[in-house]
Design an enzyme around this catalytic site. Structure first.
Site, PDB file in Angstrom:
ATOM      1  N   LYS A  24      43.747   5.396 134.353  1.00 47.21           N
ATOM      2  CA  LYS A  24      43.206   6.405 135.273  1.00 47.21           C
ATOM      3  C   LYS A  24      42.758   7.677 134.560  1.00 47.21           C
ATOM      4  O   LYS A  24      41.885   8.374 135.051  1.00 47.21           O
ATOM      5  CB  LYS A  24      44.222   6.701 136.362  1.00 47.21           C
ATOM      6  CG  LYS A  24      44.415   5.496 137.280  1.00 47.21           C
ATOM      7  CD  LYS A  24      45.319   5.782 138.438  1.00 47.21           C
ATOM      8  CE  LYS A  24      45.334   4.624 139.428  1.00 47.21           C
ATOM      9  NZ  LYS A  24      46.059   3.438 138.911  1.00 47.21           N
TER      10      LYS A  24
HETATM   11  C1  LIG Z   1      45.917   2.217 139.397  1.00 46.53           C
HETATM   12  C2  LIG Z   1      46.366   1.095 138.552  1.00 46.53           C
HETATM   13  C3  LIG Z   1      45.921  -0.206 138.784  1.00 46.53           C
HETATM   14  C4  LIG Z   1      45.020  -0.566 139.941  1.00 46.53           C
HETATM   15  O1  LIG Z   1      43.728  -0.020 139.820  1.00 46.53           O
HETATM   16  P1  LIG Z   1      42.786   0.077 141.115  1.00 46.53           P
HETATM   17  O2  LIG Z   1      41.584   0.808 140.640  1.00 46.53           O
HETATM   18  O3  LIG Z   1      43.564   0.866 142.131  1.00 46.53           O
HETATM   19  O4  LIG Z   1      42.514  -1.304 141.558  1.00 46.53           O
HETATM   20  C5  LIG Z   1      46.329  -1.205 137.912  1.00 46.53           C
HETATM   21  N1  LIG Z   1      47.161  -0.934 136.903  1.00 46.53           N
HETATM   22  C6  LIG Z   1      47.617   0.306 136.655  1.00 46.53           C
HETATM   23  C7  LIG Z   1      48.547   0.528 135.513  1.00 46.53           C
HETATM   24  C8  LIG Z   1      47.234   1.361 137.461  1.00 46.53           C
HETATM   25  O5  LIG Z   1      47.681   2.591 137.210  1.00 46.53           O
END
Ligand SMILES: *Cc1c(COP(=O)(O)O)cnc(C)c1O
Length: 470
Positions: A114
């Site tokens: 993220k």
């Molecule tokens: C947020 C997250 C996801 C999922 O991603 P999305 O964009 O919400 O589908 C998967 N793995 C980790 C470690 C995350 O932080």
């Protein structure tokens, strides 16, 4: 470039408005009016170029209104926070399975993918708000990783306060501490007595309360914000060109929760990147696997798993794909969303489902498979892998077994193993150490407030603390 709401009623907006507004006023999500094409020669030219340069080229057509020098500065500042100059290095998992690769997206400040988008978003907010002389209240909901990435991107900025709702007791300790130990006057952590879906519903209710929204100048950083998805398109392109793209199609397996990351892969494909397959990797919260297999989108209870960032039932960004699946008919999307609101389910028409199934695979990975994959990755490669990424590996292998292909398969590595040390230790017997910049995380002072799952109380909390109120 203008942006349309997936529910067809809110008026189209330009990039800067979409950035600040987040969710459309009709409850829909903003999507680009059209996909800016990337010629094959242009994609091929991305090979070997610095990540920031590719990012600038990919984002420019989406971010109209943002001055080129400002965008360049935002991107440079964002990726200066990364511990690897490549930003998103690609490594081989061929010791585990031929053709399998790993895209390491966890080298940012909070150890999850993220950061790749959130750091850009923070800089864009700062730039656009300063230009407009505005101050906003950012409210977000997190199942763990969004919150820390958002706080890290917004802490100490002049033009925004940030309130992050997390489900009390349902994030990992590392995740919670990464949020609650940030000592900045514009950061507020709220532990809600409920699940992540409860947090997300509170957030949506606040967005849909026009009076509240205007009063606090509310804005969002969840992946419902288009500007969160846009920077994620870039790494699909940089990964593909390292594996022979665009001449050779590449497949991706994406650990999926809110459907934001994989939707960015879909966007790259729509812009012209040959993508052989996009595998939606789910844990036992498998609503997307069920909808892709049967067309029935039916909510179930949320189970707590080893991969908490994927413990959700309502994948908000799926609505963006649905919009395309339904021929960009906003009324049709709004109808399905009404069904969901009223009956907790909706049915995707068969022809719409068939068009998406040509590109998307979907696999559910249970807890035992997750642990077994972490163990076998460690045995084959010596690498410690977090549970989310391991779900991506297991889903990639299952999809390949069902649909044999020579196309390289890239698993998106979404978190650093040290973010989930208990699960990693349970699977491998090895406890991954935190990187140096977080080594004293367990000694830092925490600050957060526990609130009931109650809209009025959460709103009162925000009103009492936000400084951007009118
Ligand atoms: C947020 C997250 C996801 C999922 O991603 P999305 O964009 O919400 O589908 C998967 N793995 C980790 C470690 C995350 O932080």
């Amino acid at each position: 470039m203008r942006y349309l709401s997936t529910r067809g009623t809110a008026k189209p907006l330009g990039f800067e408005d979409v950035l600040i507004e987040g969710l459309a006023r009709d409850g829909g999500l903003y999507v680009p009016e059209s996909w800016p094409p990337l010629a094959a020669s242009k994609i091929a030219g991305f090979a070997g170029r610095p990540y920031a340069e590719v990012a600038q080229e990919v984002m420019t057509p989406f971010a109209q209104g943002v001055e080129p020098q400002a965008l360049a500065r935002v991107i440079a500042d964002a990726y200066a926070t990364f511990r690897q100059p490549e930003v998103a290095p690609l490594t081989s998992l061929e010791a585990l399975a031929p053709g399998l690769h790993l895209l390491e997206l966890w080298h940012g400040p909070t150890l999850a993918f993220k950061d790749v988008a959130m750091q850009v978003l923070g800089g864009l907010f700062d730039h656009v708000l300063a230009k407009r002389g505005q101050k906003v209240t950012i409210i977000g909901a997190t199942s763990g990783d969004t919150g820390s990435a958002a706080i890290e991107a917004i802490r100490g900025r002049d033009n925004a306060d940030i309130f992050i709702l997390h489900p009390h007791g349902r994030t990992s300790e590392v995740q919670r501490r990464q949020m609650t130990t940030v000592d900045a006057p514009n950061v507020f952590n709220v532990a809600v007595e409920g699940t992540f879906d409860d947090c997300q519903n509170l957030l949506k209710a606040m967005f849909n309360d026009a009076a509240f929204r205007d009063q606090v100048n509310m804005s969002g950083v969840n992946s419902i914000n288009w500007a969160r998805l846009m920077p994620q398109i870039v790494y699909y392109l940089t990964a593909a060109v390292q594996l022979g793209g665009p001449d050779r199609p590449v497949a991706f397996s994406v650990p999926t929760g809110n459907f934001g990351d994989i939707y960015a892969g879909y966007a790259a494909h729509k812009m012209g990147l040959p993508v052989e397959r996009l595998v939606i990797a789910s844990n036992q919260n498998d609503i997307l696997t069920r909808v892709m297999r049967t067309g029935e989108h039916a909510l179930g209870p949320v189970a707590q798993t080893l991969a908490p960032s994927m413990d959700i039932q309502i994948s908000s960004n799926f609505e963006r794909l649905l919009f395309d699946m339904l021929g960009r008919d906003g009324q049709a999307v709004a109808g399905l969303m009404d069904d969901l609101q009223q009956t907790e389910r909706f049915e995707v028409p068969a022809d719409a489902l068939a068009s998406a199934s040509a590109l998307f695979g979907a696999e559910r990975v249970d807890e035992a498979q997750t642990l077994e994959t972490m163990r076998s990755v460690h045995a084959a490669t010596g690498m410690l892998m977090d549970p989310h990424t391991a779900i991506g590996v297991a889903a990639a292998q299952a999809d390949r077994a069902a649909n044999p292909s020579d196309a390289p398969m890239v698993v998106l590595g979404t978190a650093h193993p040290a973010k989930f040390p208990d699960a990693v230790e349970r699977a491998t017997g090895v406890r991954p150490p935190l990187p140096d910049h977080l080594a004293d995380l367990y000694d830092r002072q925490e600050a957060y407030d526990v609130l009931p799952n109650d809209l009025a109380q959460v709103q009162a909390y925000v009103r009492g603390r936000a400084t951007g109120t009118r």
